[in-house]
Design an enzyme around this catalytic site. Structure first.
Site, PDB file in Angstrom:
ATOM      1  N   ARG A  54       0.842  -1.209   0.000  1.00  0.00           N
ATOM      2  CA  ARG A  54       0.000   0.000   0.000  1.00  0.00           C
ATOM      3  C   ARG A  54       0.872   1.253   0.000  1.00  0.00           C
ATOM      4  O   ARG A  54       0.975   1.954  -0.996  1.00  0.00           O
ATOM      5  CB  ARG A  54      -0.939  -0.044   1.224  1.00  0.00           C
ATOM      6  CG  ARG A  54      -2.072   0.954   1.179  1.00  0.00           C
ATOM      7  CD  ARG A  54      -1.677   2.362   1.577  1.00  0.00           C
ATOM      8  NE  ARG A  54      -1.103   2.446   2.928  1.00  0.00           N
ATOM      9  CZ  ARG A  54      -0.545   3.554   3.407  1.00  0.00           C
ATOM     10  NH1 ARG A  54      -0.456   4.649   2.675  1.00  0.00           N
ATOM     11  NH2 ARG A  54      -0.010   3.571   4.623  1.00  0.00           N
ATOM     12  N   ASP A  55       1.544   1.519   1.093  1.00  0.00           N
ATOM     13  CA  ASP A  55       2.314   2.763   1.196  1.00  0.00           C
ATOM     14  C   ASP A  55       3.445   2.778   0.166  1.00  0.00           C
ATOM     15  O   ASP A  55       3.793   3.825  -0.380  1.00  0.00           O
ATOM     16  CB  ASP A  55       2.891   2.893   2.613  1.00  0.00           C
ATOM     17  CG  ASP A  55       3.190   4.323   3.014  1.00  0.00           C
ATOM     18  OD1 ASP A  55       3.075   5.212   2.142  1.00  0.00           O
ATOM     19  OD2 ASP A  55       3.538   4.552   4.181  1.00  0.00           O
ATOM     20  N   HIS A  84       5.782   4.574  12.664  1.00  0.00           N
ATOM     21  CA  HIS A  84       5.761   4.467  11.192  1.00  0.00           C
ATOM     22  C   HIS A  84       6.797   5.466  10.684  1.00  0.00           C
ATOM     23  O   HIS A  84       6.515   6.661  10.580  1.00  0.00           O
ATOM     24  CB  HIS A  84       4.334   4.806  10.725  1.00  0.00           C
ATOM     25  CG  HIS A  84       4.129   4.824   9.247  1.00  0.00           C
ATOM     26  ND1 HIS A  84       3.384   3.857   8.592  1.00  0.00           N
ATOM     27  CD2 HIS A  84       4.521   5.694   8.284  1.00  0.00           C
ATOM     28  CE1 HIS A  84       3.321   4.138   7.294  1.00  0.00           C
ATOM     29  NE2 HIS A  84       4.009   5.257   7.084  1.00  0.00           N
ATOM     30  N   HIS A 136       9.550   6.908   7.999  1.00  0.00           N
ATOM     31  CA  HIS A 136      10.160   6.967   6.659  1.00  0.00           C
ATOM     32  C   HIS A 136      11.639   7.264   6.850  1.00  0.00           C
ATOM     33  O   HIS A 136      12.050   7.797   7.886  1.00  0.00           O
ATOM     34  CB  HIS A 136       9.465   8.042   5.814  1.00  0.00           C
ATOM     35  CG  HIS A 136       8.100   7.610   5.341  1.00  0.00           C
ATOM     36  ND1 HIS A 136       7.848   7.222   4.050  1.00  0.00           N
ATOM     37  CD2 HIS A 136       6.929   7.483   6.000  1.00  0.00           C
ATOM     38  CE1 HIS A 136       6.569   6.873   3.935  1.00  0.00           C
ATOM     39  NE2 HIS A 136       5.986   7.034   5.105  1.00  0.00           N
ATOM     40  N   CYS A 166       5.920   9.547  -0.534  1.00  0.00           N
ATOM     41  CA  CYS A 166       4.621  10.116  -0.179  1.00  0.00           C
ATOM     42  C   CYS A 166       4.254  11.096  -1.275  1.00  0.00           C
ATOM     43  O   CYS A 166       5.020  12.034  -1.545  1.00  0.00           O
ATOM     44  CB  CYS A 166       4.683  10.813   1.177  1.00  0.00           C
ATOM     45  SG  CYS A 166       3.126  11.641   1.555  1.00  0.00           S
ATOM     46  N   ASN A 184       9.223   4.013   3.312  1.00  0.00           N
ATOM     47  CA  ASN A 184       9.293   3.611   4.712  1.00  0.00           C
ATOM     48  C   ASN A 184      10.620   2.925   4.947  1.00  0.00           C
ATOM     49  O   ASN A 184      11.251   2.425   4.012  1.00  0.00           O
ATOM     50  CB  ASN A 184       8.212   2.568   5.008  1.00  0.00           C
ATOM     51  CG  ASN A 184       6.846   3.182   5.036  1.00  0.00           C
ATOM     52  OD1 ASN A 184       6.173   3.210   4.033  1.00  0.00           O
ATOM     53  ND2 ASN A 184       6.455   3.680   6.183  1.00  0.00           N
TER      54      ASN A 184
END
Ligand SMILES: CC(C)(COP(=O)([O-])OP(=O)([O-])OC[C@H]1O[C@@H](n2cnc3c(N)ncnc32)[C@H](O)[C@@H]1OP(=O)([O-])[O-])[C@@H](O)C(=O)NCCC(=O)NCCSC(=O)C[C@@](C)(O)CC(=O)[O-]
Length: 299
Positions: A15-16, A207, A209, A240, A249
């Site tokens: 997803r990310d 979370h 990055h 992002c 990430n």
């Protein structure tokens, strides 16, 4: 505080990670990635998003991905749902765990989900109600917890206020996102110290990055604060779309290597994870973003 004996990794690569890729990625490649990750022992995988395809085109096929993955009983397969429309689509796709996402910065909230922080929280209330009625668990995110690309410095108290709201409305866990990777270890410790006064630490996740190369030290600092859940992305996939220059990430392989060195259990097979990351990197035609993977693969 002593280090936790066990850590849960939330794998956000599908997803990310993939949401930021401009090139088309076939459904079969996404499905293969998710299946590789579950085979490697990941117990929680964020598979996709039910968001506007105009905002994030890469996540448009999430329902098809959910339909095709091989779902293992012990694994949680989650999706992002920013509003009721997203939740309804997720329910239709058989999703059993979703995530709502807010921000600690007003400007980021507007750029990411087109509303203010308080509007976003109000929008989540019917999402939480509907999820509860369907027995679906909801995770919460707060973005820009250690800095915002538009508003700059963010006070931990701003983060705590949003995290408290999300937890109060029923999110079983709140993940604190250093969206642009600007945080350092002391700021990360202070963040969890302050937010931990409002939300129990066992309900918080980190979370990070890795834009400034600080993610692993931030994770270590967070472990010292008693945090035992971390989001990471295989092969360091991601970035992002609303945070210029943000890298992916922290790589799951690198976090796993750190945890193994500390004697912390995760249930994940490093070699299988490295292979999963290398496979998707090859599909994307990208260098593998995990230093551990590069070292183990001898590249
Ligand atoms: C929230 C909205 C929808 C508001 O967007 P909006 O334009 O204000 O929404 P709207 O309600 O006015 O609807 C406009 C159109 O979008 C459609 N729409 C409305 N909702 C949906 C939906 N759920 N699924 C599919 N379509 C939807 C709706 O049907 C309509 O379609 P039209 O009539 O124009 O054809 C939009 O801003 C959006 O989708 N944003 C998503 C942003 C996103 O996914 N960002 C990345 C994830 S967050 C992240 O990565 C950070 C995180 C979590 O990893 C932590 C960290 O690192 O910080």
């Amino acid at each position: 505080m002593s280090l936790p004996a066990r850590v849960r990794l939330v794998e956000v690569g599908p997803r990310d990670g993939l949401q930021n890729e401009r090139q088309p990625i076939g459904i079969a490649d996404k499905v293969r990635l998710v299946d590789d990750l579950s085979a490697a022992g990941l117990g929680y995988i964020e598979v996709g998003s039910f968001v506007s395809p105009k905002w994030v085109p890469q996540m448009a096929g999430s329902a098809e991905v959910f339909a095709a993955i091989r779902q293992r009983p012990a694994v949680t397969y989650a999706a992002l749902t920013p509003n009721l429309q997203g939740l309804e689509a997720a329910l239709q796709a058989g999703v059993r765990e979703v995530a709502v996402f807010a921000a600690a910065s007003e400007s980021f909230s507007r750029r990411n989900i087109n509303c203010s922080i308080s509007e976003s929280l109000a929008r989540f209330v019917p999402v939480m109600d509907a999820a509860r009625r369907h027995g679906v668990r909801v995770r919460g995110y707060v973005s820009c917890v250690l800095g915002c690309p538009y508003d700059g410095h963010i006070e931990p108290e701003q983060v705590a206020a949003v995290a408290r709201e999300l937890h109060g409305m029923g999110c079983h866990e709140v993940s604190l996102g250093d969206t642009i990777g600007v945080g350092t270890a002391s700021a990360a410790r202070r963040l969890f110290e302050v937010v931990g006064r409002e939300v129990p630490r066992e309900r918080l996740a980190g979370h990070f990055h890795d834009t400034y190369g600080q993610a692993l030290s931030n994770i270590y600092a967070s472990l010292l604060e008693g945090i035992a859940v971390f989001d990471s992305s295989v092969a360091g996939l991601g970035g992002c779309p609303y945070a210029k220059g943000a890298t992916g990430n922290v790589a799951s392989e690198d976090v796993l290597y750190l945890l193994q060195g500390l004697g912390i259990e995760t249930g994940i097979d490093l070699r299988a994870l490295v292979d999963a990351g290398q496979r998707i990197s090859t599909v994307l035609g990208k260098d593998n973003g995990s230093r551990v993977a590069r070292a183990l693969l001898g590249g």
